[in-house]
Design a protein around this motif. Structure first.
Motif, PDB file in Angstrom:
ATOM      1  N   CYS A  81      -1.828   0.924  -1.463  1.00  0.00           N
ATOM      2  CA  CYS A  81      -1.479  -0.433  -1.903  1.00  0.00           C
ATOM      3  C   CYS A  81      -1.903  -1.447  -0.847  1.00  0.00           C
ATOM      4  CB  CYS A  81       0.016  -0.534  -2.163  1.00  0.00           C
ATOM      5  SG  CYS A  81       1.032  -0.258  -0.694  1.00  0.00           S
ATOM      6  N   HIS A  82      -1.987  -2.694  -1.248  1.00  0.00           N
ATOM      7  CA  HIS A  82      -2.237  -3.770  -0.290  1.00  0.00           C
ATOM      8  C   HIS A  82      -0.939  -4.094   0.451  1.00  0.00           C
ATOM      9  CE1 HIS A  82      -5.780  -4.883  -2.909  1.00  0.00           C
ATOM     10  NE2 HIS A  82      -6.297  -4.797  -1.693  1.00  0.00           N
ATOM     11  N   MET A  83      -1.066  -4.424   1.709  1.00  0.00           N
ATOM     12  CA  MET A  83       0.101  -4.820   2.491  1.00  0.00           C
ATOM     13  C   MET A  83       0.754  -6.062   1.868  1.00  0.00           C
ATOM     14  SD  MET A  83       0.528  -5.062   6.594  1.00  0.00           S
ATOM     15  CE  MET A  83      -0.212  -6.627   6.919  1.00  0.00           C
ATOM     16  N   LYS A 121      -3.191   1.945   8.292  1.00  0.00           N
ATOM     17  CA  LYS A 121      -3.521   0.597   7.834  1.00  0.00           C
ATOM     18  C   LYS A 121      -5.026   0.469   7.951  1.00  0.00           C
ATOM     19  CE  LYS A 121      -1.034  -2.734   9.614  1.00  0.00           C
ATOM     20  NZ  LYS A 121      -0.147  -3.567  10.459  1.00  0.00           N
ATOM     21  N   ILE A 122      -5.695   0.366   6.821  1.00  0.00           N
ATOM     22  CA  ILE A 122      -7.154   0.302   6.851  1.00  0.00           C
ATOM     23  C   ILE A 122      -7.617  -0.964   6.131  1.00  0.00           C
ATOM     24  CG2 ILE A 122      -7.472   2.801   6.990  1.00  0.00           C
ATOM     25  CD1 ILE A 122      -8.049   2.828   4.006  1.00  0.00           C
ATOM     26  N   PRO A 123      -8.754  -1.512   6.567  1.00  0.00           N
ATOM     27  CA  PRO A 123      -9.273  -2.693   5.881  1.00  0.00           C
ATOM     28  C   PRO A 123      -9.680  -2.346   4.448  1.00  0.00           C
ATOM     29  CG  PRO A 123     -10.413  -2.326   7.972  1.00  0.00           C
ATOM     30  CD  PRO A 123      -9.554  -1.135   7.721  1.00  0.00           C
ATOM     31  N   ASP A 124      -9.424  -3.257   3.535  1.00  0.00           N
ATOM     32  CA  ASP A 124      -9.837  -3.083   2.144  1.00  0.00           C
ATOM     33  C   ASP A 124     -11.350  -3.328   2.085  1.00  0.00           C
ATOM     34  OD1 ASP A 124     -10.381  -3.279  -0.564  1.00  0.00           O
ATOM     35  OD2 ASP A 124      -8.665  -4.564  -1.009  1.00  0.00           O
ATOM     36  N   PRO A 125     -12.114  -2.346   1.607  1.00  0.00           N
ATOM     37  CA  PRO A 125     -13.575  -2.523   1.570  1.00  0.00           C
ATOM     38  C   PRO A 125     -14.024  -3.704   0.705  1.00  0.00           C
ATOM     39  CG  PRO A 125     -12.954  -0.275   0.915  1.00  0.00           C
ATOM     40  CD  PRO A 125     -11.693  -1.053   1.108  1.00  0.00           C
ATOM     41  N   SER A 126     -13.242  -4.072  -0.309  1.00  0.00           N
ATOM     42  CA  SER A 126     -13.633  -5.175  -1.184  1.00  0.00           C
ATOM     43  C   SER A 126     -13.202  -6.539  -0.652  1.00  0.00           C
ATOM     44  CB  SER A 126     -13.059  -4.970  -2.587  1.00  0.00           C
ATOM     45  OG  SER A 126     -11.657  -5.022  -2.546  1.00  0.00           O
ATOM     46  N   ASN A 127     -12.280  -6.555   0.314  1.00  0.00           N
ATOM     47  CA  ASN A 127     -11.805  -7.819   0.877  1.00  0.00           C
ATOM     48  C   ASN A 127     -11.325  -7.534   2.297  1.00  0.00           C
ATOM     49  OD1 ASN A 127     -10.422 -10.113   1.666  1.00  0.00           O
ATOM     50  ND2 ASN A 127      -9.428 -10.411  -0.318  1.00  0.00           N
ATOM     51  N   ARG A 128     -12.164  -7.800   3.281  1.00  0.00           N
ATOM     52  CA  ARG A 128     -11.866  -7.436   4.677  1.00  0.00           C
ATOM     53  C   ARG A 128     -10.616  -8.134   5.217  1.00  0.00           C
ATOM     54  NH1 ARG A 128     -14.228  -3.136   6.352  1.00  0.00           N
ATOM     55  NH2 ARG A 128     -14.431  -3.828   8.492  1.00  0.00           N
ATOM     56  N   GLY A 129     -10.153  -9.166   4.559  1.00  0.00           N
ATOM     57  CA  GLY A 129      -8.957  -9.869   5.002  1.00  0.00           C
ATOM     58  C   GLY A 129      -7.663  -9.157   4.604  1.00  0.00           C
TER      59      GLY A 129
END
Length: 154
Positions: A81-83, A121-129
């Motif tokens: 999931c996104h944080m 916690k990893i960066p989302d490949p579709s949205n680095r933010g």
């Protein structure tokens, strides 16, 4: 003659108080709950929930805030999931969601302690933010243990 339940009143005033009328004796089923020396199980389902919480508590030698449990259980139930989604669902501030996800991940940023190591916690490949919260192998093992405790039939 007044019953023994009024013996708690001062000796100079043995008249029953209006708020005491109708109390009667405490049923035996209630005394077991309030007697601090007894530890009889009264709810098996909630006992399993307590055991699940104790699995997480055993990982950290200090007291863990309730939000740490909530954060981990959110990621368990919403893996990858996104944080920001966790922050929104659990109604956390930006700083709280960051601090809690740090605590549950590899690095606890307070006092330079190690985190619990349950998520990455990893960066989302579709949205680095954005950051994705993903269970580690240790987190998946704990998740399996918790699920096993909660679904056990004693």
């Amino acid at each position: 003659m007044l019953s023994s339940r009024w013996s708690i009143l001062p000796t100079h005033n043995r008249t029953p108080k209006p708020w005491l009328t109708g109390l009667g004796k405490i049923p035996a089923s209630r005394t077991a709950v309030t007697d601090p020396l007894r530890n009889g199980v009264t709810n098996d389902t909630l006992l399993r929930a307590l055991r699940a919480v104790e699995l997480i508590r055993a990982m950290e030698p200090v007291d863990l805030p309730c939000q740490v449990f909530s954060s981990f259980l959110y990621v368990v139930s919403h893996d990858a999931c996104h944080m920001q989604a966790m922050k929104h669902e659990l109604r956390l501030s930006d700083s709280s969601s960051s601090r809690l996800s740090d605590w549950v991940s590899q690095y606890h940023r307070l006092e330079n302690r190690k985190g619990l190591g349950l998520i990455h916690k990893i960066p989302d490949p579709s949205n680095r933010g954005r950051r994705l919260l993903v269970l580690t192998e240790k987190g998946q093992q704990l998740s399996d243990q918790i699920e096993s405790v909660l679904t056990a039939t004693d």
